[in-house]
Design a protein around this motif. Sequence first.
Motif: not given
Length: 458
Positions: A303-307, A277-287, A251-252
């Motif tokens: 109260s506002v959005g983000t790029d 956190f500003a950055s989010a990382v998730v990973a998983y194994e496709a069953g 997120a910015l």
Amino acid sequence: LASSSPVAVSMERADDVDVLSFEAVAPNIYSFSCSITGGFGSVNLALSDETGGVLSQTSSSFVYEATESGKRFIQVRNDFGGTPRLSCKLQNLGPDDHGDTIADSTPILVGAGASAGTLETFDDRDVFSFTAIEGHVYRFDCSLSPSGNCSTRVLSPTGAEEAMGSSVAWEASTAGTYYLEVRSDWGIEIGTYTYALTDLGMDDHGDTFATASALGLNPPPQSGSLEEPSDKDVFSFQAVELHIYRVSCTALSGAHCGVKVFASSGALITSSDPYGFASAVVAYEAGAAGTYYVEVSMESPSSVGTDYTYWVEDLGIDDHGDDVSTASPASVGDSGAAKLEFPGDVDAFAFTPAAGRIYQLGCNRGTLTRCDLAVADATGTTLHSISTPYDGKILFEARSGDPVVFTVGEASPYSYGRAEGTYTWSITDVGTDDHGDTVASATPAVLPMTARSAQLEA
């Protein structure tokens, strides 16, 4: 009192009260202030109407909006028993620049750029109106001098509150006239503010599985926008069975990114840190092969959005199975390089020990930040486990010759607090126990007994 003409006021005794009057004309706003020019002490001010009803009480100044015309009276009362000399002045500030209610709201144009307004009194509120297009996202920016904080409410055509904040963004759920109410934050400031209303257009990505945007795999980072706080951008992609996928979002503008991954059934598979956190990382194994969905949202309060930027990577097949049933076969004396491909990944190695022998199961970190180790029997029951931020090892004595499984990593439905990265593993036979562990296997001792060395192997 004449407007804008200073008048001298003196407090000659401790209980002195001087009364001043002026003709108020609705809907003008009046300010009155006194400053000490000599002596010492302080005063209290009270504003009242012709019936004696108190309209305002303060120490040195007030601002008052006349809702009806007529004579007003100002009591200047001595405080603390001093004899101060004062210079007092009444100013006619004219009518409120904008109406206080929906009925007398000021129409504004979308995209007209920045304009200025004034909150003339502490309880003043300025109300604006405009015509919204259904499904469009609008942003209203407001900054009040000197603190910078307005208090803005967005009201729907029915008068229901849609959003609130200093600057706000929201999606118009229906076409019609919307209202923007501006006040000072906590009602403690008066002064000039700037405001601007912008049409951000339609949401760039759908909010549901049915309206999800199709994703390609392994592209360069793409750009997206969460136009308002409750916006969710949903993407879909086709997964290959047993392949590992990593989803990244940054997120910015100081906001926090949130990522969730869902199966085609709608079941949640994994999610990013809910604390944000500003950055989010998730990973998983496709069953299983099929369509999977990624939901990007904003975790931090705003109260506002983000790029933001986002991308999905196919990391291929896991180098080792995760549990007893899929463990990689190994033998005593084996070692090798391996990798936990994502937080929550587990690498399992199955081997057959010899009863009575002691084994060292080792983990030496490469890029892996911690070693979470366990050894389990063939049913999956854990026999020993450790967790350490350093290189780790388990020493255990095999009670039988039945197969066991050595695992590195800790399974979890969440990505935060778990390890990923490279490491080397090893299975080493370190011999037999030098002394028995029970009464039945105790080592005989002959008295007198001299000091001898011994070792606790596991």
